[in-house]
Design a protein around this motif. Structure first.
Motif, short mmCIF file in Angstrom:
data_model
loop_
_atom_site.label_atom_id
_atom_site.label_comp_id
_atom_site.label_asym_id
_atom_site.label_seq_id
_atom_site.Cartn_x
_atom_site.Cartn_y
_atom_site.Cartn_z
N ASP A 135 0.81 -1.20 0.00
CA ASP A 135 0.00 0.00 0.00
C ASP A 135 0.86 1.27 0.00
O ASP A 135 0.37 2.36 -0.31
CB ASP A 135 -0.90 -0.03 1.25
N ASP A 151 -5.38 -7.49 -5.93
CA ASP A 151 -6.67 -8.05 -5.48
C ASP A 151 -6.70 -8.35 -3.99
O ASP A 151 -7.76 -8.42 -3.39
CB ASP A 151 -6.98 -9.34 -6.26
N ASP A 154 -6.79 -5.52 0.45
CA ASP A 154 -8.09 -5.02 0.92
C ASP A 154 -7.97 -4.03 2.08
O ASP A 154 -8.90 -3.31 2.39
CB ASP A 154 -9.00 -6.19 1.31
N GLU A 155 -6.79 -3.96 2.72
CA GLU A 155 -6.64 -3.05 3.86
C GLU A 155 -6.84 -1.59 3.43
O GLU A 155 -7.31 -0.77 4.21
CB GLU A 155 -5.23 -3.17 4.48
N PHE A 156 -6.47 -1.30 2.16
CA PHE A 156 -6.54 0.07 1.69
C PHE A 156 -7.95 0.64 1.86
O PHE A 156 -8.13 1.77 2.29
CB PHE A 156 -6.11 0.14 0.22
N HIS A 157 -8.97 -0.21 1.57
CA HIS A 157 -10.35 0.27 1.70
C HIS A 157 -10.68 0.57 3.16
O HIS A 157 -11.39 1.51 3.47
CB HIS A 157 -11.33 -0.76 1.14
N LYS A 158 -10.15 -0.27 4.06
CA LYS A 158 -10.44 -0.04 5.48
C LYS A 158 -9.81 1.28 5.93
O LYS A 158 -10.41 2.04 6.68
CB LYS A 158 -9.90 -1.20 6.32
N CYS A 160 -9.28 3.92 4.13
CA CYS A 160 -10.09 5.03 3.59
C CYS A 160 -11.42 5.16 4.34
O CYS A 160 -11.82 6.27 4.69
CB CYS A 160 -10.36 4.82 2.10
N ASN A 161 -12.07 4.02 4.60
CA ASN A 161 -13.36 4.09 5.30
C ASN A 161 -13.20 4.66 6.70
O ASN A 161 -13.98 5.52 7.13
CB ASN A 161 -14.00 2.70 5.39
N ARG A 164 -12.64 8.37 6.57
CA ARG A 164 -13.87 9.12 6.25
C ARG A 164 -14.66 9.37 7.55
O ARG A 164 -15.13 10.47 7.80
CB ARG A 164 -14.71 8.30 5.28
N LYS A 198 -2.69 6.55 7.67
CA LYS A 198 -2.29 5.34 6.94
C LYS A 198 -1.05 4.71 7.62
O LYS A 198 -0.98 3.50 7.83
CB LYS A 198 -1.98 5.72 5.49
#
Ligand SMILES: C[S@@+](CC[C@H](N)C(=O)[O-])C[C@H]1O[C@@H](n2cnc3c(N)ncnc32)[C@H](O)[C@@H]1O
Length: 434
Positions: A135, A151, A154-158, A160-161, A164, A198
């Motif tokens: 990342d 693929d 998936d940590e990147f989405h966590k 960002c969420n 937010r 991050k």
């Protein structure tokens, strides 16, 4: 793997950076601080920059099987309950639920902002500034990463969420004229940036230990998502990982009722050698994505392929594909160093066989493949393997064209090279069967 081979592989140096004088001092201060906090078990462990693994812990005495590696008082562990002592708790409104990882990450950012005014500054100063999870590759580098790495990121989405939610909370505070640091009056929005979040998120990801949720004091003022079982463990988080280590973690209570988090080793270590623990049965891809490193010759590595890879090389009649899918054989088909895993063997058998359908089950579930069956399977496998290998080689060519790259990206290159080595070994194993 033979001992000589293992040693040869372990000697490979994987993009390890030098340790600075400042870092060295911060680690020595951390140790001295812990010694004043009733952590005598750290006395014979010393931080050291190892050739193959980078920063880790060296033992100053022989360690025997079942010995205690480290024993930390519970007050030294940083769990979400720490927030009741922190100004930053104002961020976590009761309206939202936050993960333990998010809470700990915010705590680290805030304490880091406090500098020497933080009660935890010896620990905070010991944390690495640069991390090597994929990342942290630049966008240009990420565009060059193969799909099988992207693929799984998936940590990147966590990250960002989480961020937010934090932004929403910080904006609300700002509207109400709240959320200023009691130490310097700066607003939290200026302190908790995405870049810092991050970093801190991955600090928790790469260093936290799991403890029993029942051991964590619940904080009535914030909602924490289940499971709330993470803890940062100063100094203990300097142990590096080895797949050959086995440890046993427990909570022990002394006669005065004080609780400790204790790790015993089921290995022995010579004085002056590096002491390892085991982060879990992770393959190289998982280690790279979650911890930013991998170890060559990991016996858990498999190179997956799927139906679309087979279709590039062979036509699959519909009735055969239906059988493969209805038996879930297409899932996790892989090349391993010794050839093929079970699902790959079964799928390729079905593809290759001339037998009537009612004989298939007994063949694949009855372990009754003949030499002729195996030759057919392995010949098909070799074609698919060459296709997968060429894909990886093409990725490598493109990735190596980048003149300057981050350390995280170099590790991705090393990982692909490791995958190609595994495919070569797999090919040799397939060829050994005539
Ligand atoms: C819990 S920390 C261990 C201490 C860490 N090396 C440090 O400098 O603070 C976990 C991180 O250490 C590194 N690491 C752990 N085991 C390793 C190994 N066997 N080889 C290379 N790096 C390793 C990875 O960067 C990982 O994310």
């Amino acid at each position: 793997m033979g001992r000589t081979s293992r040693k040869r592989h372990q000697k490979k140096k994987l993009n390890i950076k030098e340790i600075t004088e400042n870092e060295e001092h911060s680690l020595m201060y951390l140790k001295s601080w812990l010694l004043t906090k009733n952590c005598s078990s750290v006395y014979n462990l010393t931080p050291f920059n190892f050739f193959t693994t980078g920063r880790g812990l060296k033992t100053l005495k022989d360690i025997k099987i079942n010995d205690i590696l480290i024993k930390l008082p519970y007050e030294i562990l940083i769990t979400t309950s720490i927030l009741s002592q922190s100004n930053v708790s104002i961020l976590f409104s009761k309206i939202q639920y936050y993960s333990a990882q998010c809470v700990l990450a915010v705590f680290i950012i805030y304490e880091s902002h406090l500098g020497n005014a933080s009660k935890w500054h010896y620990y905070i100063n010991s944390l690495p500034r640069n991390l090597t999870n994929p990342d942290f590759c630049t966008q240009k580098e990420k565009n060059l990463l193969p799909k099988f790495i992207i693929d799984y990121m998936d940590e990147f989405h966590k990250v960002c969420n989480d961020f937010r939610l934090l932004i929403k909370s910080m904006n609300n505070l700002k509207l109400n004229g709240e959320g200023h640091c009691s130490h310097c009056n700066l607003h939290l929005k200026k302190i908790i940036t995405f870049e810092k979040y991050k970093w801190a998120y991955y600090i928790v990801n790469t260093r936290a230990i799991y403890i029993d949720e029942a051991e964590i004091e619940t904080n009535q003022n914030i909602n924490i998502k289940y499971p709330n079982n993470l803890a940062l463990a100063p100094f203990l988080d300097l142990f590096n990982h080895s797949i050959y280590s086995t440890t046993h973690a427990s909570v022990v209570t002394n006669k005065n009722g004080n609780k400790f988090y204790q790790i015993n080793t089921l290995n022995s270590f010579n004085s002056e050698s590096q002491v390892f623990i085991n982060y879990g049965a992770h393959n190289s891809l998982k280690l790279y994505i979650h911890y930013g490193f991998f170890i060559p010759y990991n016996p858990l590595d498999e190179i997956y392929f799927d139906i679309s890879d087979i279709k590039v090389c062979f036509d699959i009649p519909k009735f055969k594909l239906d059988f493969i899918i209805s038996n879930n054989l297409q899932k996790n088909m892989a090349f391993i160093r010794d050839g093929l895993n079970y699902n790959a063997i079964c799928t390729l058998f079905i593809m290759n066989t001339q037998l009537q359908r009612d004989h298939w089950n007994i063949k694949i579930y009855g372990n009754s493949l003949t030499s002729e069956d195996k030759i057919g399977i392995y010949n098909m496998a070799k074609l698919i393997l060459n296709f997968k290998k060429n894909e990886l080689l093409n990725h490598l060519i493109n990735m190596k064209e980048l003149k300057y790259c981050t350390q995280c990206f170099s590790i991705a290159i090393n990982l692909i090279e490791e995958y190609i080595t595994i495919l070569n070994e797999s090919y040799n194993s397939l060829c050994m069967f005539h």
